[in-house]
Design an enzyme around this catalytic site. Sequence first.
Site, PDB file in Angstrom:
ATOM      1  N   SER A  21       0.664  -1.218   0.005  1.00  0.00           N
ATOM      2  CA  SER A  21      -0.041   0.115  -0.003  1.00  0.00           C
ATOM      3  C   SER A  21       0.818   1.272  -0.041  1.00  0.00           C
ATOM      4  O   SER A  21       2.068   1.346  -0.416  1.00  0.00           O
ATOM      5  CB  SER A  21      -1.117  -0.017   1.080  1.00  0.00           C
ATOM      6  OG  SER A  21      -2.042   1.039   1.188  1.00  0.00           O
ATOM      7  N   ASN A  22       0.386   2.498   0.433  1.00  0.00           N
ATOM      8  CA  ASN A  22       1.173   3.542   0.424  1.00  0.00           C
ATOM      9  C   ASN A  22       0.577   4.469   1.643  1.00  0.00           C
ATOM     10  O   ASN A  22      -0.436   4.206   2.116  1.00  0.00           O
ATOM     11  CB  ASN A  22       1.158   4.409  -0.920  1.00  0.00           C
ATOM     12  CG  ASN A  22      -0.107   4.666  -1.230  1.00  0.00           C
ATOM     13  OD1 ASN A  22      -0.983   5.473  -0.658  1.00  0.00           O
ATOM     14  ND2 ASN A  22      -0.845   4.127  -2.363  1.00  0.00           N
ATOM     15  N   ALA A  23       1.169   5.680   1.783  1.00  0.00           N
ATOM     16  CA  ALA A  23       0.978   6.390   2.737  1.00  0.00           C
ATOM     17  C   ALA A  23      -0.245   7.521   2.401  1.00  0.00           C
ATOM     18  O   ALA A  23      -0.310   8.591   3.387  1.00  0.00           O
ATOM     19  CB  ALA A  23       2.191   7.129   3.289  1.00  0.00           C
ATOM     20  N   ALA A  88      -4.612   7.174  -4.623  1.00  0.00           N
ATOM     21  CA  ALA A  88      -3.216   6.879  -4.622  1.00  0.00           C
ATOM     22  C   ALA A  88      -3.394   5.083  -4.801  1.00  0.00           C
ATOM     23  O   ALA A  88      -3.120   4.588  -3.849  1.00  0.00           O
ATOM     24  CB  ALA A  88      -2.455   7.229  -3.586  1.00  0.00           C
TER      25      ALA A  88
END
Length: 208
Positions: A21-23, A88
């Site tokens: 995943s991402n932030a 995102a």
Amino acid sequence: MRILITAGPTREYLDDVRYLSNASSGQMGYELARAALEAGHEVALVSGPVTIPAPEGCELYQVETTDEMYSQCEQLFQDCDGVIGTAAVCDYRIKTRKPGKIAKTGEAITLELVETIDVLAELGTQKGDRWVMGFALESQDARFNAVRKLYSKKCDAIVLNGVSAIGSTDNFVEVIDQSQETVATYSGPKASVARELIAWIQAHIARG
């Protein structure tokens, strides 16, 4: 208008416990949803996993994976006037998800990754007379990559911002249209930037 907005990250599971995943906090997308509602529009918000509350009055559709986000957006886009893609989306997923939990062995492991579906590009191919605004979060060759995404995703305009936007309450953005020129810049709290972007959409790319 009825506006479809995507927000937040997606998750791609390696096994039943771990994921890529991402932030992304989802804040920019949620502020755009709030600004659109304040301007009198209807909003369908498709969101990946975030910890912030959805704006009151929007239709919230919670998803987790990229495929789930695309499936939900494809259904909703048919009845919308345009889409703002701020999510995102995780660009890669494991080729074969492992059942259970991958056990530690003390040795290095290799993960074979494949690209996920490009949600906004797929919606762009289906847009007809609807409008599409994308977001490009870039750290290198920012303008070149933003313009490339503008055309590859069939956007009417794309919003360029930097990695400093992740997790921040402020943002600095450039709006690039089909002329490949920066036609607007906005900075400040994300809520303020969101209101400016909704006003720009209304004035420049909204049909009718």
